[in-house]
Design a protein around this motif. Structure first.
Motif, mmCIF file in Angstrom:
data_model
loop_
_atom_site.group_PDB
_atom_site.id
_atom_site.type_symbol
_atom_site.label_atom_id
_atom_site.label_comp_id
_atom_site.label_asym_id
_atom_site.label_seq_id
_atom_site.Cartn_x
_atom_site.Cartn_y
_atom_site.Cartn_z
ATOM 1 N N MET A 1 0.846 -1.199 0.000
ATOM 2 C CA MET A 1 0.000 0.000 0.000
ATOM 3 C C MET A 1 0.883 1.250 0.000
ATOM 4 S SD MET A 1 -3.061 -1.034 2.625
ATOM 5 C CE MET A 1 -3.989 -2.534 2.375
ATOM 6 N N THR A 2 0.505 2.225 -0.811
ATOM 7 C CA THR A 2 1.302 3.423 -0.919
ATOM 8 C C THR A 2 1.020 4.377 0.233
ATOM 9 O OG1 THR A 2 -0.399 4.462 -2.278
ATOM 10 C CG2 THR A 2 1.333 3.248 -3.419
ATOM 11 N N GLU A 3 1.985 5.300 0.461
ATOM 12 C CA GLU A 3 1.798 6.293 1.510
ATOM 13 C C GLU A 3 0.645 7.209 1.134
ATOM 14 O OE1 GLU A 3 4.387 9.788 3.745
ATOM 15 O OE2 GLU A 3 5.380 8.241 2.540
ATOM 16 N N THR A 4 -0.201 7.516 2.100
ATOM 17 C CA THR A 4 -1.425 8.268 1.841
ATOM 18 C C THR A 4 -1.369 9.633 2.501
ATOM 19 O OG1 THR A 4 -2.716 6.224 1.742
ATOM 20 C CG2 THR A 4 -3.936 8.257 2.110
ATOM 21 N N THR A 5 -1.858 10.632 1.805
ATOM 22 C CA THR A 5 -2.105 11.935 2.415
ATOM 23 C C THR A 5 -3.612 12.137 2.491
ATOM 24 O OG1 THR A 5 -1.986 13.031 0.262
ATOM 25 C CG2 THR A 5 0.051 12.916 1.559
ATOM 26 N N TYR A 6 -4.046 12.892 3.477
ATOM 27 C CA TYR A 6 -5.469 13.065 3.742
ATOM 28 C C TYR A 6 -5.843 14.539 3.565
ATOM 29 C CZ TYR A 6 -5.136 8.337 5.394
ATOM 30 O OH TYR A 6 -4.918 6.980 5.438
ATOM 31 N N PRO A 7 -6.498 14.876 2.447
ATOM 32 C CA PRO A 7 -6.874 16.273 2.223
ATOM 33 C C PRO A 7 -7.884 16.741 3.266
ATOM 34 C CG PRO A 7 -7.920 14.830 0.597
ATOM 35 C CD PRO A 7 -6.944 13.981 1.356
ATOM 36 N N ARG A 8 -7.619 17.882 3.834
ATOM 37 C CA ARG A 8 -8.474 18.383 4.926
ATOM 38 C C ARG A 8 -9.929 18.502 4.494
ATOM 39 N NH1 ARG A 8 -6.196 21.112 8.922
ATOM 40 N NH2 ARG A 8 -4.530 21.825 7.551
ATOM 41 N N GLU A 9 -10.174 19.061 3.317
ATOM 42 C CA GLU A 9 -11.545 19.288 2.860
ATOM 43 C C GLU A 9 -12.161 18.052 2.221
ATOM 44 O OE1 GLU A 9 -13.061 22.009 3.630
ATOM 45 O OE2 GLU A 9 -11.260 22.937 4.467
ATOM 46 N N ASP A 50 -10.408 10.835 17.669
ATOM 47 C CA ASP A 50 -11.477 11.824 17.655
ATOM 48 C C ASP A 50 -10.904 13.224 17.854
ATOM 49 O OD1 ASP A 50 -14.549 12.222 17.793
ATOM 50 O OD2 ASP A 50 -13.824 13.284 19.567
ATOM 51 N N ALA A 51 -9.999 13.359 18.816
ATOM 52 C CA ALA A 51 -9.378 14.661 19.075
ATOM 53 C C ALA A 51 -8.525 15.107 17.893
ATOM 54 C CB ALA A 51 -8.543 14.602 20.356
ATOM 55 N N ALA A 52 -7.775 14.182 17.308
ATOM 56 C CA ALA A 52 -6.843 14.530 16.238
ATOM 57 C C ALA A 52 -7.565 14.951 14.966
ATOM 58 C CB ALA A 52 -5.911 13.358 15.951
ATOM 59 N N VAL A 53 -8.618 14.223 14.594
ATOM 60 C CA VAL A 53 -9.297 14.591 13.351
ATOM 61 C C VAL A 53 -10.043 15.913 13.508
ATOM 62 C CG1 VAL A 53 -9.443 12.213 12.528
ATOM 63 C CG2 VAL A 53 -11.360 13.178 13.834
ATOM 64 N N ARG A 54 -10.572 16.153 14.690
ATOM 65 C CA ARG A 54 -11.250 17.434 14.906
ATOM 66 C C ARG A 54 -10.248 18.582 14.898
ATOM 67 N NH1 ARG A 54 -16.522 16.542 16.209
ATOM 68 N NH2 ARG A 54 -17.068 14.439 16.922
ATOM 69 N N ALA A 55 -9.078 18.361 15.497
ATOM 70 C CA ALA A 55 -8.043 19.403 15.484
ATOM 71 C C ALA A 55 -7.560 19.675 14.066
ATOM 72 C CB ALA A 55 -6.871 18.985 16.369
ATOM 73 N N ALA A 56 -7.583 18.649 13.215
ATOM 74 C CA ALA A 56 -7.144 18.803 11.836
ATOM 75 C C ALA A 56 -8.225 19.391 10.930
ATOM 76 C CB ALA A 56 -6.705 17.452 11.281
ATOM 77 N N GLY A 57 -9.415 19.592 11.462
ATOM 78 C CA GLY A 57 -10.500 20.156 10.668
ATOM 79 C C GLY A 57 -11.147 19.183 9.717
ATOM 80 N N ILE A 58 -11.068 17.895 10.025
ATOM 81 C CA ILE A 58 -11.644 16.851 9.185
ATOM 82 C C ILE A 58 -13.090 16.598 9.598
ATOM 83 C CG2 ILE A 58 -11.540 14.333 8.829
ATOM 84 C CD1 ILE A 58 -8.491 14.678 8.673
ATOM 85 N N GLN A 59 -13.939 16.361 8.616
ATOM 86 C CA GLN A 59 -15.357 16.109 8.868
ATOM 87 C C GLN A 59 -15.543 14.793 9.626
ATOM 88 O OE1 GLN A 59 -18.454 17.886 7.839
ATOM 89 N NE2 GLN A 59 -19.003 16.470 9.482
ATOM 90 N N VAL A 60 -16.318 14.835 10.704
ATOM 91 C CA VAL A 60 -16.678 13.641 11.464
ATOM 92 C C VAL A 60 -18.088 13.230 11.074
ATOM 93 C CG1 VAL A 60 -17.121 12.695 13.765
ATOM 94 C CG2 VAL A 60 -15.150 14.220 13.394
ATOM 95 N N ALA A 61 -18.262 11.936 10.839
ATOM 96 C CA ALA A 61 -19.589 11.392 10.524
ATOM 97 C C ALA A 61 -19.876 10.231 11.455
ATOM 98 C CB ALA A 61 -19.669 10.948 9.071
#
Length: 208
Positions: A1-9, A50-61
């Protein structure tokens, strides 16, 4: 598996079935997953994520299972084995403590709360795909319960719908270690684009 980046939006964090019955002492299902959950530090890892994704501004569902109500499944032609167990145990009962959110993972303002899924996929017969697509989501991180049922089914369906899919091997649990092994070592690599640990995922998230 390749290294992944996670776009904020373009990334969503899908938290599947964060009910007291699954995640809290005294829950109906919690004793069954507790050995695996304790071994991998499930609750603490979910808190960290949960804390990390919210701090990063990622949408929680929040991706919730249908909450049992009297009469559910009783006249179905072919309820699944899991649905039959819910019918017998009344797990995730609507209006009861076990069907309430674990207090650490209750929805917050701005979270998506998808329609409740009746089976194992959070996408099947719900509004989750529409709501993610309306926000331009392309990447999903799938965590919660159970690794070999709702997590696997939701993640597989996400792949079929064209999402980039990430599993987090220590942010889920199952009834047996063998089920965890199957979910992450045998089945997951056939559909997931990345299978990471909590620490690896946090390191890959955009900076808040």
């Amino acid at each position: 598996m390749t290294e992944t980046t996670y776009p904020r939006e373009g990334t969503a964090f899908l938290l599947v079935d964060p009910y007291n019955d699954f995640l809290s002492e005294g829950g109906k299902v919690f004793p069954l997953i507790k050995p695996v959950a304790d071994d991998i530090g499930l609750i603490d890892n979910l808190r960290r994520l949960d804390a990390a994704v919210r701090a990063a501004g990622i949408q929680v569902a929040i991706v919730p299972h249908h909450r049992w109500e009297p009469g559910d499944y009783e006249h179905w032609d072919h309820p699944s084995p899991s649905q039959r167990r819910i019918m017998q145990t009344h797990a995730f009962a609507r209006g009861e403590w076990g069907g309430d959110w674990h207090p650490d993972f209750a929805p917050k303002p701005g979270d998506i709360v998808a329609q409740e899924h009746w089976g194992q996929s959070g996408f099947a017969n719900t509004d989750l795909d529409m709501r993610l697509k309306q926000q331009g989501i392309t990447h999903v991180i799938v965590v919660g319960l159970l690794a070999n049922t709702c997590i696997e089914s939701t993640a597989r369906f996400a792949m079929e719908l064209g999402y980039h899919v990430t599993l987090v091997r220590d942010a889920t649990a199952a009834l047996k270690p063998e089920m965890m092994h199957a979910a992450h070592e045998l089945n997951g690599p056939t559909f997931a684009h990345a299978i990471l640990t909590t620490a690896e995922l946090i390191a890959a998230l955009p900076q808040g």
